[in-house]
Design a protein around this motif. Sequence first.
Motif, PDB file in Angstrom:
ATOM      1  N   ARG A 572      50.805  -5.389 -11.231  1.00 56.41           N
ATOM      2  CA  ARG A 572      50.686  -4.077 -11.854  1.00 56.41           C
ATOM      3  C   ARG A 572      49.369  -3.962 -12.619  1.00 56.41           C
ATOM      4  O   ARG A 572      48.638  -2.985 -12.490  1.00 56.41           O
ATOM      5  CB  ARG A 572      51.859  -3.874 -12.815  1.00 56.41           C
ATOM      6  N   ASN A 573      49.031  -5.033 -13.420  1.00 56.36           N
ATOM      7  CA  ASN A 573      47.770  -5.027 -14.165  1.00 56.36           C
ATOM      8  C   ASN A 573      46.594  -4.860 -13.209  1.00 56.36           C
ATOM      9  O   ASN A 573      45.660  -4.105 -13.476  1.00 56.36           O
ATOM     10  CB  ASN A 573      47.599  -6.333 -14.940  1.00 56.36           C
ATOM     11  N   ASP A 618      42.245  -8.759  -7.990  1.00 59.86           N
ATOM     12  CA  ASP A 618      42.026  -7.321  -7.808  1.00 59.86           C
ATOM     13  C   ASP A 618      40.532  -7.065  -7.706  1.00 59.86           C
ATOM     14  O   ASP A 618      39.714  -7.976  -7.873  1.00 59.86           O
ATOM     15  CB  ASP A 618      42.632  -6.560  -8.991  1.00 59.86           C
ATOM     16  N   THR A 637      46.345  -4.183 -26.208  1.00 58.63           N
ATOM     17  CA  THR A 637      46.278  -3.410 -24.951  1.00 58.63           C
ATOM     18  C   THR A 637      45.101  -2.435 -25.010  1.00 58.63           C
ATOM     19  O   THR A 637      44.665  -2.034 -26.086  1.00 58.63           O
ATOM     20  CB  THR A 637      47.595  -2.641 -24.702  1.00 58.63           C
ATOM     21  N   THR A 638      44.580  -2.120 -23.841  1.00 56.05           N
ATOM     22  CA  THR A 638      43.509  -1.113 -23.791  1.00 56.05           C
ATOM     23  C   THR A 638      44.026   0.165 -23.123  1.00 56.05           C
ATOM     24  O   THR A 638      43.265   1.098 -22.894  1.00 56.05           O
ATOM     25  CB  THR A 638      42.315  -1.643 -22.978  1.00 56.05           C
ATOM     26  N   LYS A 639      45.366   0.112 -22.804  1.00 60.37           N
ATOM     27  CA  LYS A 639      45.929   1.260 -22.073  1.00 60.37           C
ATOM     28  C   LYS A 639      46.686   2.181 -23.023  1.00 60.37           C
ATOM     29  O   LYS A 639      47.206   1.721 -24.038  1.00 60.37           O
ATOM     30  CB  LYS A 639      46.886   0.750 -20.996  1.00 60.37           C
ATOM     31  N   MET A 643      51.993  -1.876 -23.611  1.00 58.45           N
ATOM     32  CA  MET A 643      52.660  -2.522 -24.749  1.00 58.45           C
ATOM     33  C   MET A 643      51.869  -3.736 -25.240  1.00 58.45           C
ATOM     34  O   MET A 643      52.076  -4.233 -26.341  1.00 58.45           O
ATOM     35  CB  MET A 643      54.054  -2.994 -24.344  1.00 58.45           C
ATOM     36  N   GLY A 644      51.044  -4.242 -24.374  1.00 55.45           N
ATOM     37  CA  GLY A 644      50.234  -5.404 -24.771  1.00 55.45           C
ATOM     38  C   GLY A 644      51.027  -6.703 -24.828  1.00 55.45           C
ATOM     39  O   GLY A 644      50.612  -7.662 -25.460  1.00 55.45           O
ATOM     40  N   LEU A 647      50.635 -10.154 -20.708  1.00 58.68           N
ATOM     41  CA  LEU A 647      49.941 -11.427 -20.463  1.00 58.68           C
ATOM     42  C   LEU A 647      50.434 -12.544 -21.379  1.00 58.68           C
ATOM     43  O   LEU A 647      50.563 -13.691 -20.941  1.00 58.68           O
ATOM     44  CB  LEU A 647      48.427 -11.238 -20.623  1.00 58.68           C
TER      45      LEU A 647
HETATM   46  P1  ADP Z   1      49.415  -4.051 -21.075  1.00 48.96           P
HETATM   47  O1  ADP Z   1      49.343  -4.172 -19.589  1.00 48.96           O
HETATM   48  O2  ADP Z   1      50.687  -3.510 -21.556  1.00 48.96           O
HETATM   49  O3  ADP Z   1      48.215  -3.466 -21.691  1.00 48.96           O
HETATM   50  P2  ADP Z   1      48.921  -6.853 -20.915  1.00 48.96           P
HETATM   51  O4  ADP Z   1      49.171  -7.991 -21.868  1.00 48.96           O
HETATM   52  O5  ADP Z   1      49.496  -7.039 -19.558  1.00 48.96           O
HETATM   53  O6  ADP Z   1      49.463  -5.561 -21.603  1.00 48.96           O
HETATM   54  O7  ADP Z   1      47.370  -6.673 -20.804  1.00 48.96           O
HETATM   55  C1  ADP Z   1      46.555  -6.654 -21.925  1.00 48.96           C
HETATM   56  C2  ADP Z   1      45.217  -6.090 -21.606  1.00 48.96           C
HETATM   57  O8  ADP Z   1      44.487  -6.979 -20.748  1.00 48.96           O
HETATM   58  C3  ADP Z   1      45.262  -4.848 -20.853  1.00 48.96           C
HETATM   59  O9  ADP Z   1      45.397  -3.718 -21.714  1.00 48.96           O
HETATM   60  C4  ADP Z   1      43.924  -4.813 -20.116  1.00 48.96           C
HETATM   61  O10 ADP Z   1      42.902  -4.280 -20.943  1.00 48.96           O
HETATM   62  C5  ADP Z   1      43.620  -6.253 -19.898  1.00 48.96           C
HETATM   63  N1  ADP Z   1      43.924  -6.657 -18.508  1.00 48.96           N
HETATM   64  C6  ADP Z   1      45.052  -7.227 -18.044  1.00 48.96           C
HETATM   65  N2  ADP Z   1      44.955  -7.484 -16.710  1.00 48.96           N
HETATM   66  C7  ADP Z   1      43.739  -7.041 -16.332  1.00 48.96           C
HETATM   67  C8  ADP Z   1      43.040  -7.001 -15.052  1.00 48.96           C
HETATM   68  N3  ADP Z   1      43.602  -7.486 -13.892  1.00 48.96           N
HETATM   69  N4  ADP Z   1      41.797  -6.488 -15.024  1.00 48.96           N
HETATM   70  C9  ADP Z   1      41.232  -6.014 -16.152  1.00 48.96           C
HETATM   71  N5  ADP Z   1      41.834  -6.022 -17.377  1.00 48.96           N
HETATM   72  C10 ADP Z   1      43.076  -6.507 -17.466  1.00 48.96           C
END
Ligand code: ADP
Length: 696
Positions: A572-573, A618, A637-639, A643-644, A647
């Motif tokens: 999904r990320n 990706d 999180t940057t979205k 929820m952050g 990972l």
């Molecule tokens: P969320 O997906 O809810 O933001 P995650 O812990 O999964 O929480 O991800 C934290 C942050 O890491 C994301 O907001 C994004 O900025 C960055 N990130 C995660 N996976 C990727 C990826 N495949 N490519 C670029 N940035 C990523």
Amino acid sequence: MALKHPGLALWANRRFSLWLLLLALVVALLGLLVWLAGRYESSLVQSRLDDNAAEAAVDILSGLNRNLQAVQALHVGEPGAQAWEPLARQLLQVRREMLRLEWRDEALGVSGVVETPFQKPVFGQLGRPSLQADVGLACAAARRVSGPAYSVSYFLPQSGGLGMEVIDMCFPLTNAGRLSGYAVATYSLQSLLSELVGKSLAKNVGLSLTEADGTRLALHGAPARASRTFVARQLLDLPGSTMVVRMESRLGTPALFPNVLTALVSALSLALLAVLFLLGRDMRRRLQVEHDLGEALAFRKAMENSLLTGLRARDLQGRITYVNPAFCKMVGVEARELLNQSMPSTYWPPELAGVYQQRQEMRLAGSHLARESHESVFMRRDGTRFAVLIMEAPLINAVGKHTGWMSAILDVSEQRRNEELSRASQDRLQASARLAMVGEMASLLSHELNQPLAAISSYATGSLNLLQQGLAGEPGPGEPALSDDLRLAMRCIAEQAERAGKVIKSVHDFVRRSDRVRESVKPQALLDAIMPLVALQARKLDMRIALELDAACPPVLCDRTMVEQVLLNLARNGMQAMQGSLETGPPPGLALERVLTLRVRPAAAGAQGPWVEFAVSDQGEGISDDVARQLFTPFFTTKKEGMGLGLSLCRTVIEQHGGFFGYDNAWPQGTIFSFTLPAAASSTSGAAAPRVLQES
Ligand code: ADP
């Protein structure tokens, strides 16, 4: 830490006083010994001096007697004055103590005189006639007793202011029983001493003749100056005159050690004092060591009492020889109840006692002395069980002999409870993350479900129409029978319903599955489980999913739900990252099509066996340094709707499996997240199989 026990201080004081008393006694005893030895020595010297004085008196008396006989001999045969004189002179030459010899007639008139040749005539100064009275008295006494008589001593002045004490001896001469005259001899008292005694006199002895009242008449030899003087007196009883022979001796240096005995006693005393001093020093050192030991003991005791770790020592027979307060508190049993207790112990849960006993017996029988730690369960007095961590080490005594076992026991029940709590909260977090993901997918689901539902509804409408037509009239020739159409429509409805059901089930499975069992799962099965959901999203975002599964991959040992969630999260990320980069447009020279690749292949074998590597790559915007610093921080999180948690949970899950979780930049753009999982034991399937490329 100071030793403050009042009893000990009292005892130390008393010991100090005893030592003082002993020292005083020894010093007094030694002093007494030295004094007694000195006294004994003095008495020896005194008695020797007394003997010498008596000998001196005897020497003088016998000398005088000898002289008397010689004088008598001069008058034997009644010689004439002519004949007498040379004989008398001869006599004076050998008897130096005699100063003058006179031959007197019955009326004391002088018939002949001979002077000593050794000095000037002694009466030259004073004249003999002036001293007639003394001679007269002596001769009267001599005549009375018909024997020799001596005058009292008198002083004869000499030329040059000198003088001497002299004494006269008068002896009556008889002829046929009739007094015919007197022989008178004058003696120098000084010469009496020097001639008759002096030669045999020791160097440090002074000899003198005194009157009865102590007036000194003549002195011979002078004792050296010294601290102690010994004096011996002896009466010299001459007929008609009595004098005292006084002998004086002085003790030479060193006065303190007059002889070997005293020196020996003193040396022994000094040695005793030295021994006493050494003993005292030794005692002081012992006291210091005792004090240090006491402090160390008190420190150890305080340490033991404040220690939270339980300590228990056992001998080689398994009997408890020591327990500390923490251990007693832990198991709720008094130390005296535990000491000397053999197996089974009161704190062993009865249901486990058999196993424990067996373990102990094995340990006691074994000869290896390794340190060991293991978890176990103990029981309190009230019957409650609690988990403990036991660390055991051999107990080696001061001479290096193995005498038993020492165990440190930690109550880990609290720790276990915390671990349980954190596991539960971890589970809850996982569940919430799953639900959040499902929430995100709700719109996708509705879209996906719309298709089969629309199809179902149109098939249903068609079926209804068919039914109405069928009720209105018979089918014409060449037209298919109504029942065939209806059957087809119903089958389509069933298929669509099944498809919708599958979609719902995949979501349902994902949300509800909560078993935490590690099982052997084929990588293919993991991918299959997430594919419907991943595909859903890919289709919506117009992306392609590429699967690269190495056929040589063994099954992995994992918690299936969790790993599926990790894969789903990474996929999904990745897709979201690619969506972001699509919005900003691809770099020049790159195709517009975005592909998310899921790759599974065997990884390098670790210490515990082979591993399998999963990678999700990706072609998104990649991870900037800023984001990289906080990537695994929970709630980063940057979205907008993120929820952050994704990972950080992914990494926790993989680390719980003992695997490695990390990421790298992909070329020419994008990110590769990868993790490893342990392969299930001995289940490597078909080595060197060709790579299969699957796509969905
Ligand atoms: P969320 O997906 O809810 O933001 P995650 O812990 O999964 O929480 O991800 C934290 C942050 O890491 C994301 O907001 C994004 O900025 C960055 N990130 C995660 N996976 C990727 C990826 N495949 N490519 C670029 N940035 C990523």
